[in-house]
Design a protein around this motif. Structure first.
Motif, mmCIF file in Angstrom:
data_model
loop_
_atom_site.group_PDB
_atom_site.id
_atom_site.type_symbol
_atom_site.label_atom_id
_atom_site.label_comp_id
_atom_site.label_asym_id
_atom_site.label_seq_id
_atom_site.Cartn_x
_atom_site.Cartn_y
_atom_site.Cartn_z
ATOM 1 N N ALA A 156 0.816 -1.216 0.000
ATOM 2 C CA ALA A 156 0.000 0.000 0.000
ATOM 3 C C ALA A 156 0.852 1.269 0.000
ATOM 4 C CB ALA A 156 -0.929 0.005 1.207
ATOM 5 N N GLY A 157 2.176 1.104 0.064
ATOM 6 C CA GLY A 157 3.064 2.261 0.048
ATOM 7 C C GLY A 157 3.221 2.933 1.390
ATOM 8 N N ARG A 158 2.681 2.331 2.432
ATOM 9 C CA ARG A 158 2.774 2.919 3.779
ATOM 10 C C ARG A 158 4.016 2.342 4.464
ATOM 11 N NH1 ARG A 158 -3.304 2.499 6.164
ATOM 12 N NH2 ARG A 158 -2.134 3.036 8.065
ATOM 13 N N LEU A 159 5.164 2.761 3.935
ATOM 14 C CA LEU A 159 6.426 2.145 4.360
ATOM 15 C C LEU A 159 6.803 2.525 5.783
ATOM 16 C CD1 LEU A 159 8.361 2.602 1.031
ATOM 17 C CD2 LEU A 159 7.349 0.516 1.915
ATOM 18 N N ASP A 160 6.523 3.752 6.168
ATOM 19 C CA ASP A 160 6.840 4.161 7.547
ATOM 20 C C ASP A 160 6.025 3.336 8.539
ATOM 21 O OD1 ASP A 160 8.660 6.017 6.684
ATOM 22 O OD2 ASP A 160 7.187 7.646 6.599
ATOM 23 N N ASP A 161 4.758 3.125 8.196
ATOM 24 C CA ASP A 161 3.915 2.282 9.053
ATOM 25 C C ASP A 161 4.427 0.843 9.068
ATOM 26 O OD1 ASP A 161 2.236 4.345 9.738
ATOM 27 O OD2 ASP A 161 0.812 3.942 8.123
ATOM 28 N N ALA A 162 4.879 0.366 7.892
ATOM 29 C CA ALA A 162 5.404 -1.000 7.805
ATOM 30 C C ALA A 162 6.631 -1.158 8.694
ATOM 31 C CB ALA A 162 5.747 -1.337 6.356
ATOM 32 N N TRP A 163 7.534 -0.151 8.653
ATOM 33 C CA TRP A 163 8.743 -0.222 9.478
ATOM 34 C C TRP A 163 8.391 -0.111 10.962
ATOM 35 C CZ3 TRP A 163 13.025 -2.233 10.139
ATOM 36 C CH2 TRP A 163 14.002 -1.721 11.005
ATOM 37 N N SER A 164 7.425 0.775 11.278
ATOM 38 C CA SER A 164 6.972 0.906 12.662
ATOM 39 C C SER A 164 6.399 -0.422 13.166
ATOM 40 C CB SER A 164 5.920 2.017 12.759
ATOM 41 O OG SER A 164 5.383 2.075 14.058
ATOM 42 N N GLN A 176 9.432 -6.892 16.617
ATOM 43 C CA GLN A 176 10.649 -7.200 17.378
ATOM 44 C C GLN A 176 10.418 -7.059 18.875
ATOM 45 O OE1 GLN A 176 13.211 -4.424 15.272
ATOM 46 N NE2 GLN A 176 14.215 -6.096 14.192
ATOM 47 N N GLU A 177 9.628 -6.053 19.263
ATOM 48 C CA GLU A 177 9.304 -5.864 20.674
ATOM 49 C C GLU A 177 8.516 -7.051 21.225
ATOM 50 O OE1 GLU A 177 7.199 -2.215 20.884
ATOM 51 O OE2 GLU A 177 8.948 -0.961 20.385
ATOM 52 N N ALA A 178 7.736 -7.706 20.347
ATOM 53 C CA ALA A 178 6.928 -8.860 20.766
ATOM 54 C C ALA A 178 7.763 -10.135 20.861
ATOM 55 C CB ALA A 178 5.777 -9.071 19.791
ATOM 56 N N GLY A 179 9.059 -10.024 20.546
ATOM 57 C CA GLY A 179 9.935 -11.183 20.676
ATOM 58 C C GLY A 179 10.168 -11.946 19.388
ATOM 59 N N PHE A 180 9.656 -11.414 18.265
ATOM 60 C CA PHE A 180 9.860 -12.059 16.975
ATOM 61 C C PHE A 180 10.908 -11.289 16.178
ATOM 62 C CE2 PHE A 180 5.325 -12.884 18.028
ATOM 63 C CZ PHE A 180 5.426 -14.252 18.217
ATOM 64 N N HIS A 181 11.510 -11.971 15.230
ATOM 65 C CA HIS A 181 12.529 -11.345 14.400
ATOM 66 C C HIS A 181 12.065 -11.294 12.958
ATOM 67 C CE1 HIS A 181 15.521 -11.314 17.618
ATOM 68 N NE2 HIS A 181 15.152 -12.552 17.898
ATOM 69 N N LEU A 182 12.389 -10.179 12.321
ATOM 70 C CA LEU A 182 12.105 -10.086 10.895
ATOM 71 C C LEU A 182 12.943 -11.106 10.136
ATOM 72 C CD1 LEU A 182 12.075 -6.215 10.385
ATOM 73 C CD2 LEU A 182 10.119 -7.723 10.245
ATOM 74 N N ASP A 183 12.360 -11.714 9.138
ATOM 75 C CA ASP A 183 13.129 -12.629 8.309
ATOM 76 C C ASP A 183 13.510 -11.936 7.010
ATOM 77 O OD1 ASP A 183 10.735 -12.493 6.996
ATOM 78 O OD2 ASP A 183 10.348 -14.650 6.984
ATOM 79 N N THR A 184 14.212 -12.644 6.158
ATOM 80 C CA THR A 184 14.680 -12.070 4.890
ATOM 81 C C THR A 184 13.516 -11.588 4.042
ATOM 82 O OG1 THR A 184 16.539 -13.611 4.954
ATOM 83 C CG2 THR A 184 16.102 -12.528 2.865
ATOM 84 N N MET A 185 12.417 -12.361 4.036
ATOM 85 C CA MET A 185 11.247 -11.981 3.233
ATOM 86 C C MET A 185 10.684 -10.633 3.686
ATOM 87 S SD MET A 185 7.653 -14.029 2.655
ATOM 88 C CE MET A 185 8.516 -15.536 2.251
ATOM 89 N N SER A 186 10.597 -10.433 4.993
ATOM 90 C CA SER A 186 10.044 -9.178 5.516
ATOM 91 C C SER A 186 10.933 -7.997 5.133
ATOM 92 C CB SER A 186 9.905 -9.254 7.031
ATOM 93 O OG SER A 186 9.067 -10.320 7.400
ATOM 94 N N TYR A 187 12.256 -8.181 5.288
ATOM 95 C CA TYR A 187 13.170 -7.108 4.899
ATOM 96 C C TYR A 187 13.083 -6.817 3.402
ATOM 97 C CZ TYR A 187 15.564 -6.373 9.346
ATOM 98 O OH TYR A 187 15.862 -6.016 10.634
ATOM 99 N N ASN A 188 12.916 -7.866 2.611
ATOM 100 C CA ASN A 188 12.804 -7.672 1.164
ATOM 101 C C ASN A 188 11.579 -6.839 0.797
ATOM 102 O OD1 ASN A 188 15.131 -9.091 0.652
ATOM 103 N ND2 ASN A 188 14.101 -10.989 0.087
ATOM 104 N N ILE A 189 10.478 -7.068 1.537
ATOM 105 C CA ILE A 189 9.256 -6.288 1.306
ATOM 106 C C ILE A 189 9.529 -4.810 1.589
ATOM 107 C CG2 ILE A 189 6.926 -5.842 2.164
ATOM 108 C CD1 ILE A 189 6.756 -8.901 2.730
ATOM 109 N N LEU A 190 10.221 -4.543 2.709
ATOM 110 C CA LEU A 190 10.507 -3.161 3.081
ATOM 111 C C LEU A 190 11.486 -2.517 2.099
ATOM 112 C CD1 LEU A 190 10.823 -3.733 6.923
ATOM 113 C CD2 LEU A 190 9.030 -2.412 5.790
ATOM 114 N N ILE A 191 12.531 -3.248 1.748
ATOM 115 C CA ILE A 191 13.532 -2.706 0.816
ATOM 116 C C ILE A 191 12.896 -2.413 -0.538
ATOM 117 C CG2 ILE A 191 15.593 -3.342 -0.518
ATOM 118 C CD1 ILE A 191 16.604 -4.766 2.033
#
Length: 782
Positions: free
Chosen positions: A551-559, A565-580
């Motif tokens: 949707a182009g809401r990248l700031d919200d996606a990064w937030s 991460q605060e919930a104890g989960f880690h971003l994986d490669t797929m998630s970073y690829n979406i943001l990048i």
């Protein structure tokens, strides 16, 4: 005339036993006591009374000696111990010595007492103690000492010292002593000491029990090779200690041990062991055979499991249905239906009656292989098998559910529904929640949402309450077929009836709203899920990050990624690829690089998609220097550039009008990189050459496509038609129009727009009509 025998009292007066009698005096005293017995009937009573009194006397003497030895102030140089040992009217025997040693309770004191006895008897050869004990301690005495030491806290040290002492004194081990020592040293993790004890024992005393004890110790100490060597001695043709069922239990239990850090017995060795032990009539019992087959199958050695089971069958060992079921399960994982059927046939031949589990395994694997008709045949065979060969097997609810699920997965829900009526005809088999969930899911996936709701009402009427799986199947079905609002409404109805959704329910709804770009509703559902205490998982976060990115809401996606991460989960490669990718589309390369650095900081390795996204964006921006740097980093990371990587660079150079650089990369594809160009790359190059009015070069690239077997697409022809139009090269256009039909490449609206404009302008509408109708149009074919 025979002399009248003297009475006991008279003989006692004749010989008085001194306080410390010599051996001669003691012998005379005992001799006279023997002849003082009266021959009358009262003599028996007198003897019995005397014997009982002597026994009491002995017991009392032993007790006094033990009490003295257990006290803290034993004076080994004093007279008290000597007096106690001499106080009894009977000799100090070997039996009394064993009694004292066993009752002392301390092996050190017992050994000290034994040493004192030896010293005393050697220094006082005329004492009654010396006369009744052997000159050296017997093996049974040391056996008593071993038994005493084995019950003490520091038994390993005590036994080791006693063993050294016994060796130094030349005392041989008894079979019982050896068995005790082997077990105790094994318990103390001193396996090689156990082996030494076994080797020191007289070979004639070794028996199967002793071999079993040692083998058990060695296996438990993870000395598999040593244990197998000992076992080979038992298996030798001339062995006097052949293996028995206990041996088999020890060996096969060891083979089933899950964690073998030093040595894992291979499948070949297992088969050899079973063969050798089978020659001695020793086989794994039914439970261990099943466990062994299961272990081999789970470790990927299904072929060996097959060999093991058939070897036991061949050699006459007992094979029961659970072992066969285990092998069938392993074969099912490998989808080896041929051997599954063969094993079923063999079971019948040797009289092993398949159980409902057996048939269930076969039906399950046939359904997983989408061979549902064969599964149905097996299902029918279950209840008719007994008509010709014995006992029929009635399918249970699991069998029915497996078959119903298999039918639903191949779109045969109606047949599955028919089986429900058949279930009800069996008194002990009623449809349950799993039955209805399979059917509801099947109808939902087929788009028959109304039928699914009808089944929901039916199961409620039959007293089968829906569960969260039922809920998720219906929600997913409605979302997949565009009924998102209806899915939410249904979810709310189920909530009001007391059925709460789980993370799968919310993720399905969130994903559906993300795909229709209703991010606000997706976020609202996420907050609801968190507020309801529903357990979250990474999937729901990935779903929202992806939706926000699209949707182009990248700031919200990064937030949101930070929340994850605060919930104890880690971003994986797929998630970073979406943001990048999102930041690249927004031309925020600095933010994309920040994501890349964050990945590396967290130890998450970028993949080809990550680098290709950056290279593509940089190439479009004309920053070829940085694009090549990223590509070199990609190679340094061990990733091989793909046709997508090169395509991104070629597209960038073409967009920048640098055709020579683009062609240089194209030429490198077939030589340096060994990566063949695909249709997309050819389309980019052909379109660029046509736009640059280099139609001959574009046609040459088209010829290379044919030579290399790369299929042209409608886009390829459209680019060429546009270039040919610029030169009004009709003959070549007609040739390509015929070629499109030959290659089964259908024209699209762009094709028709170009050709209609061009051919109408030059009066070739007849050719256009023939092209549309699918006929040849080139001049040579007119």
């Amino acid at each position: 005339m025979r002399a009248k025998r003297a009475s006991s009292a008279q003989l006692t007066k004749l010989v008085l036993l001194p306080k410390n009698p010599t051996r001669k005096e003691l012998s005379l005293f005992l001799f006279l006591r023997h002849f003082s017995l009266d021959v009358s009937s009262s003599a028996t009573t007198t003897t019995t009374t005397t014997t009982a009194a002597a026994a009491d006397d002995d017991a009392e003497a032993v007790t006094r000696v033990v009490e003295l030895l257990q006290s803290q102030d034993v004076n080994w140089e004093g007279e008290k111990l000597r007096q106690l040992l001499s106080s009894s009217n009977s000799p100090f025997t070997h039996f009394r010595l064993l009694q004292i040693i066993r009752r002392v309770g301390d092996s050190s004191k017992a050994l000290k007492f034994l040493e004192w006895i030896e010293q005393y008897t050697s220094s006082s050869s005329s004492s009654p103690i010396s006369s009744s004990l052997p000159q050296a301690p017997s093996a049974s005495v040391y056996q008593a000492l071993f038994e005493l030491a084995s019950r003490e806290p520091d038994y390993d040290q005590k036994l080791s010292q006693l063993l050294l002492t016994s060796k130094a004194r030349g005392v041989p081990l008894t079979r019982d002593s050896a068995s005790l020592l082997i077990r105790c040293f094994g318990r103390a993790q001193m396996a090689m000491e156990s082996v030494r004890v076994f080797n020191d024992l007289d070979p004639s005393l070794r028996n199967t029990y002793l071999y079993n004890t040692l083998i058990d110790v060695l296996f438990k100490s993870d000395r598999t090779d040593d244990a197998l060597r000992i076992l080979n001695d038992m298996l030798a043709p001339d062995s006097s200690s052949p293996p028995n069922d206990v041996t088999g239990s020890i060996v096969f239990s060891a083979l089933l041990k899950r964690n073998q850090p030093r040595r894992v017995v291979s499948g070949e060795e297992i088969i050899e062991l079973i063969s050798k032990m089978g020659e001695s009539g020793v086989f794994p019992d039914a439970v261990r055979l099943t466990q062994l087959v299961t272990k081999l199958c789970r470790s990927g050695n299904t072929g060996r499991a097959w060999d093991v089971l058939h070897l036991v069958m061949k050699m006459g060992g007992a094979v029961e249905v659970p072992s066969c079921n285990s092998l069938l399960t392993g074969l099912g994982r490998e989808r080896d239906l041929e051997r599954m059927n063969l094993l079923m046939s063999e079971m019948k031949q040797i009289g092993i009656q398949p159980s409902v589990v057996t048939f269930g395994i076969l039906i399950n694997n046939l359904c997983k292989s989408r061979r549902v008709d064969e599964a149905l045949q097996v299902f029918e065979k279950m209840s008719t098998e007994g008509e010709n060969a014995g006992v029929a097997v009635q399918p249970d609810v699991i069998t029915f559910n497996t078959l119903i699920d298999g039918l639903c997965k191949v779109g045969r829900q109606e047949e599955g529904l028919t089986l429900v009526d058949r279930m009800k005809s069996q008194l002990s088999c009623s449809p349950n929640i799993v039955t209805y969930n399979c059917l509801i899911d099947g109808f939902c996936k087929a788009g028959e949402i109304e039928r699914s709701h009808e089944l929901l009402e039916r199961m409620k009427e039959e007293g089968v309450p829906p569960d969260v799986v039922t809920l998720n199947s219906l929600v997913d079905g409605m979302c997949s077929h565009g009924r998102i609002s209806r899915a939410v409404e249904f979810f709310r109805d189920m909530q009001r009836s007391g059925l709460k959704g789980n993370v799968v329910t919310y993720t399905t709804l969130i994903n559906a709203f993300c795909h229709v770009n209703n991010i606000d509703k997706a976020m609202e559902l996420f907050e609801e899920m968190v507020g309801s205490g529903c357990c979250r998982d990474p999937v729901v976060y990935y779903t929202l990050i992806s939706g926000l990115g699209r949707a182009g809401r990248l700031d919200d996606a990064w937030s949101f990624a930070l929340k994850m991460q605060e919930a104890g989960f880690h971003l994986d490669t797929m998630s970073y690829n979406i943001l990048i990718s999102g930041f690249c589309k927004k031309k925020k390369l600095d933010k994309a690089y920040e994501m890349l650095k964050q990945m590396e900081k967290e130890g998450i390795r970028p993949d080809g998609v990550t680098y290709n996204t950056l290279i593509g964006t940089l190439s479009k921006e004309g920053d070829f220097s940085t694009a090549h740097q990223v590509m070199r980093k990609m190679i340094d990371e061990g990733l091989v550039p793909t046709v997508v990587t090169y395509g991104a660079l070629i597209n960038g150079y073409c967009r920048a009008g640098l055709l020579d650089e683009a062609m240089k990369i194209y030429r490198d594809l077939g030589s340096t990189s060994k990566i063949p160009p695909n249709t997309v790359i050819y389309n980019i190059l052909i379109d660029s050459h046509c736009k640059d009015k280099k139609i001959e070069a574009a046609l040459s690239l088209m010829d290379e496509m044919h030579i290399k077997g790369v299929p042209p697409s409608t886009t390829t022809y459209n680019a060429l038609f546009k270039g040919l139009q610029e030169k009004n090269w009709l003959d070549k256009a007609f040739e390509l129009m015929d070629q499109m039909h030959t290659k089964a490449c259908n024209p699209d609206y762009v094709t028709m727009e170009i050709l209609t404009e061009w051919l109408s302008a030059v009066g070739e509408t007849a050719k256009l009509k023939r092209f549309v109708e699918g006929y040849e149009v080139s001049v040579s074919n007119m």
